[in-house]
Write an enzyme that holds these catalytic residues in place. Structure first.
Site, PDB file in Angstrom:
ATOM      1  N   GLY A   1       0.941  -1.409  -0.179  1.00  0.00           N
ATOM      2  CA  GLY A   1       0.404   0.022   0.130  1.00  0.00           C
ATOM      3  C   GLY A   1       0.988   1.965  -0.621  1.00  0.00           C
ATOM      4  O   GLY A   1       2.275   1.116  -0.262  1.00  0.00           O
TER       5      GLY A   1
ATOM      6  N   PHE B   1      -0.094  10.105  12.659  1.00  0.00           N
ATOM      7  CA  PHE B   1       1.183   9.931  13.236  1.00  0.00           C
ATOM      8  C   PHE B   1       2.470  11.041  13.367  1.00  0.00           C
ATOM      9  O   PHE B   1       3.973  10.863  13.187  1.00  0.00           O
ATOM     10  CB  PHE B   1       2.391   8.154  12.918  1.00  0.00           C
ATOM     11  CG  PHE B   1       1.031   7.196  14.375  1.00  0.00           C
ATOM     12  CD1 PHE B   1       1.481   6.938  14.752  1.00  0.00           C
ATOM     13  CD2 PHE B   1      -0.403   6.371  13.423  1.00  0.00           C
ATOM     14  CE1 PHE B   1       1.087   6.079  16.089  1.00  0.00           C
ATOM     15  CE2 PHE B   1      -0.517   5.097  13.958  1.00  0.00           C
ATOM     16  CZ  PHE B   1       0.055   5.337  15.651  1.00  0.00           C
TER      17      PHE B   1
ATOM     18  N   HIS C   1      -7.913  15.181   0.984  1.00  0.00           N
ATOM     19  CA  HIS C   1      -6.923  14.157   0.834  1.00  0.00           C
ATOM     20  C   HIS C   1      -7.727  14.203  -0.686  1.00  0.00           C
ATOM     21  O   HIS C   1      -7.976  14.402  -1.542  1.00  0.00           O
ATOM     22  CB  HIS C   1      -7.166  13.180   1.407  1.00  0.00           C
ATOM     23  CG  HIS C   1      -6.708  13.545   2.988  1.00  0.00           C
ATOM     24  ND1 HIS C   1      -7.756  14.175   4.116  1.00  0.00           N
ATOM     25  CD2 HIS C   1      -5.656  12.930   3.585  1.00  0.00           C
ATOM     26  CE1 HIS C   1      -6.992  13.715   4.982  1.00  0.00           C
ATOM     27  NE2 HIS C   1      -5.606  12.864   5.198  1.00  0.00           N
TER      28      HIS C   1
ATOM     29  N   LYS D   1      -8.779   8.032  -0.747  1.00  0.00           N
ATOM     30  CA  LYS D   1      -9.326   7.893   0.480  1.00  0.00           C
ATOM     31  C   LYS D   1     -10.103   7.659   0.797  1.00  0.00           C
ATOM     32  O   LYS D   1     -11.257   7.852  -0.081  1.00  0.00           O
ATOM     33  CB  LYS D   1      -9.218   9.045   1.190  1.00  0.00           C
ATOM     34  CG  LYS D   1      -8.748   9.068   2.424  1.00  0.00           C
ATOM     35  CD  LYS D   1      -8.935  10.183   3.099  1.00  0.00           C
ATOM     36  CE  LYS D   1      -8.398  10.095   5.315  1.00  0.00           C
ATOM     37  NZ  LYS D   1      -8.250   8.982   5.577  1.00  0.00           N
TER      38      LYS D   1
ATOM     39  N   THR E   1      -7.680  12.193  11.273  1.00  0.00           N
ATOM     40  CA  THR E   1      -7.039  13.221  11.896  1.00  0.00           C
ATOM     41  C   THR E   1      -9.290  14.541  11.618  1.00  0.00           C
ATOM     42  O   THR E   1      -7.896  15.468  13.088  1.00  0.00           O
ATOM     43  CB  THR E   1      -6.799  13.843  10.363  1.00  0.00           C
ATOM     44  OG1 THR E   1      -5.459  12.919  11.026  1.00  0.00           O
ATOM     45  CG2 THR E   1      -5.500  14.591  11.325  1.00  0.00           C
TER      46      THR E   1
HETATM   47  P1  NAD Z   1      -3.655   2.241   0.455  1.00  0.00           P
HETATM   48  O1  NAD Z   1      -5.058   0.703  -0.296  1.00  0.00           O
HETATM   49  O2  NAD Z   1      -2.936   2.009  -0.649  1.00  0.00           O
HETATM   50  O3  NAD Z   1      -2.990   0.434   1.192  1.00  0.00           O
HETATM   51  C1  NAD Z   1      -3.403  -0.769   1.713  1.00  0.00           C
HETATM   52  C2  NAD Z   1      -2.823  -2.099   1.966  1.00  0.00           C
HETATM   53  O4  NAD Z   1      -3.736  -2.760   3.168  1.00  0.00           O
HETATM   54  C3  NAD Z   1      -2.963  -2.696   0.316  1.00  0.00           C
HETATM   55  O5  NAD Z   1      -1.951  -3.071  -0.290  1.00  0.00           O
HETATM   56  C4  NAD Z   1      -4.520  -3.772   0.690  1.00  0.00           C
HETATM   57  O6  NAD Z   1      -3.943  -4.889  -0.795  1.00  0.00           O
HETATM   58  C5  NAD Z   1      -3.260  -4.031   1.976  1.00  0.00           C
HETATM   59  N1  NAD Z   1      -4.530  -5.140   2.653  1.00  0.00           N
HETATM   60  C6  NAD Z   1      -5.745  -4.936   2.685  1.00  0.00           C
HETATM   61  N2  NAD Z   1      -6.455  -6.403   3.532  1.00  0.00           N
HETATM   62  C7  NAD Z   1      -5.345  -6.532   3.868  1.00  0.00           C
HETATM   63  C8  NAD Z   1      -4.721  -8.062   4.364  1.00  0.00           C
HETATM   64  N3  NAD Z   1      -6.174  -8.807   4.852  1.00  0.00           N
HETATM   65  N4  NAD Z   1      -3.906  -8.594   5.056  1.00  0.00           N
HETATM   66  C9  NAD Z   1      -2.607  -7.926   4.367  1.00  0.00           C
HETATM   67  N5  NAD Z   1      -2.757  -6.289   4.124  1.00  0.00           N
HETATM   68  C10 NAD Z   1      -4.161  -6.143   3.522  1.00  0.00           C
HETATM   69  O7  NAD Z   1      -4.191   2.375   1.784  1.00  0.00           O
HETATM   70  P2  NAD Z   1      -3.186   3.625   2.802  1.00  0.00           P
HETATM   71  O8  NAD Z   1      -3.213   4.487   1.305  1.00  0.00           O
HETATM   72  O9  NAD Z   1      -1.630   3.392   2.783  1.00  0.00           O
HETATM   73  O10 NAD Z   1      -3.964   4.133   3.799  1.00  0.00           O
HETATM   74  C11 NAD Z   1      -3.873   2.554   4.736  1.00  0.00           C
HETATM   75  C12 NAD Z   1      -4.882   3.448   5.786  1.00  0.00           C
HETATM   76  O11 NAD Z   1      -4.166   3.655   6.587  1.00  0.00           O
HETATM   77  C13 NAD Z   1      -6.291   3.894   5.130  1.00  0.00           C
HETATM   78  O12 NAD Z   1      -6.943   3.894   6.961  1.00  0.00           O
HETATM   79  C14 NAD Z   1      -5.772   5.275   5.766  1.00  0.00           C
HETATM   80  O13 NAD Z   1      -6.469   6.416   6.237  1.00  0.00           O
HETATM   81  C15 NAD Z   1      -5.522   5.323   6.780  1.00  0.00           C
HETATM   82  N6  NAD Z   1      -3.776   6.088   7.426  1.00  0.00           N
HETATM   83  C16 NAD Z   1      -3.395   6.326   8.590  1.00  0.00           C
HETATM   84  C17 NAD Z   1      -2.595   7.515   8.478  1.00  0.00           C
HETATM   85  C18 NAD Z   1      -2.008   7.510  10.170  1.00  0.00           C
HETATM   86  O14 NAD Z   1      -1.413   8.601  10.555  1.00  0.00           O
HETATM   87  N7  NAD Z   1      -3.024   6.945  10.448  1.00  0.00           N
HETATM   88  C19 NAD Z   1      -1.908   8.143   7.857  1.00  0.00           C
HETATM   89  C20 NAD Z   1      -1.645   8.359   6.299  1.00  0.00           C
HETATM   90  C21 NAD Z   1      -3.072   6.890   6.022  1.00  0.00           C
END
Ligand code: NAD
Length: 266
Positions: free
Chosen positions: A11, A125, A155, A159, A166
């Site tokens: 991801g 984070f 965003h 998304k 946030t």
């Molecule tokens: P993304 O769709 O690019 O990546 C998600 C990844 O998770 C994909 O590669 C998908 O194949 C994988 N995945 C799904 N189900 C899975 C499973 N059962 N086992 C293993 N892998 C699995 O999304 P992203 O932009 O990287 O964001 C991911 C999450 O993180 C979202 O919920 C986003 O809102 C959150 N996020 C949080 C922060 C933070 O600081 N807390 C920052 C950025 C993104």
């Protein structure tokens, strides 16, 4: 050395996390995971992240690698994170949770794992956002009920949840500052004959498009002046660095629920 596993390795955040672990002192990547049906299962995690081979093979089943790490970093999707948290709790492994968009029921199920292991969960984070949350609460406490509070976030087009985790965390921070319950006062969009603004409400506005990594502005608006507190993320590395810092910090903690504010000592 803290042994770290990254799930969602392919991801947007997963690849950045693999790079951030490689750059961190005192931490090493010892496992990486993707969905069981991903064609990337079996691939090299370092190569996937554009770093060259690092010898960590991407697994499709957390139980196959559960003994290979101390802390899992999970930025995936709510259903996947719930299953991973249960597997980590059963094996006494710690977990850093960046996934957003949980329903209240899912959130409750997730947080129940704190009885068995240490969880660090944050909607964001980055160090900058966590300092911003503290400033927002202070501003709300001082400005009080004379100011209308509205929250704007933007965003990238991919998304899937809104408003962002946030923005909701910022809403919780200002609501705590003015002693209101966010659930009772939040307004998630306006359309048509809405009537005049109710003083106690806290409004959210969401924009989606392009490659915006994450913009947030909280506005405090009164007659004659407006205060705006803004955070803009220009790279996912800010989130990934914070998550790796949280994983290293969590390695020594007993079971319980922690936030990025705890990690930073705020
Ligand atoms: P993304 O769709 O690019 O990546 C998600 C990844 O998770 C994909 O590669 C998908 O194949 C994988 N995945 C799904 N189900 C899975 C499973 N059962 N086992 C293993 N892998 C699995 O999304 P992203 O932009 O990287 O964001 C991911 C999450 O993180 C979202 O919920 C986003 O809102 C959150 N996020 C949080 C922060 C933070 O600081 N807390 C920052 C950025 C993104």
């Amino acid at each position: 050395m803290v042994r770290i596993a990254v799930t969602g390795a392919a991801g947007r955040m997963g690849k950045t996390l693999i790079e951030a672990v490689a750059l961190a002192d005192g931490a090493e990547l010892t496992a990486a995971l993707e969905r069981p049906d991903s064609s990337l299962v079996g691939a090299d995690a370092g190569e996937l992240a554009g770093l060259g081979k690092n010898g960590v093979t991407i697994a499709g089943d957390i139980n196959a690698v559960i003994n290979d790490f101390d802390v899992l970093i999970d930025f995936t999707a709510p259903a996947a994170t719930l299953a991973n948290a249960a597997a980590c709790a059963a094996a006494g492994k710690k977990i850093v949770i960046g996934t957003t968009g949980f329903t209240p029921e899912q959130e409750q199920e997730l947080l129940a794992n704190q009885a068995a292991t240490a969880l660090c969960k944050a909607a964001n984070f980055s160090t900058g956002v966590n300092v911003t949350l503290k400033l927002l609460r202070q501003a709300a406490e001082i400005l009080g009920d004379d100011y209308d509070i509205e929250i704007y976030e933007a965003h990238h087009r991919h998304k899937v949840d809104a408003p962002s985790g946030t923005a909701l965390a910022m809403g919780e921070a200002v609501a705590a500052g003015v002693r209101r319950n966010l659930r009772e006062v939040a307004v998630y969009g306006r359309e048509g004959q809405t009537g005049a603004r109710q003083r106690e409400t806290i409004g959210f506005a969401t924009v989606r498009g392009g490659d915006v990594v994450g913009d947030h502005t909280v506005m405090f608006m009164a007659d004659g002046e407006r205060v705006e507190i803004t955070h803009k993320a220009s790279s996912r590395m800010s989130f990934a660095r914070g998550a790796v810092r949280a994983a290293s910090w969590l390695a020594d903690r007993p079971a319980g629920l922690y936030s990025m504010q705890d990690v930073l000592g705020l």
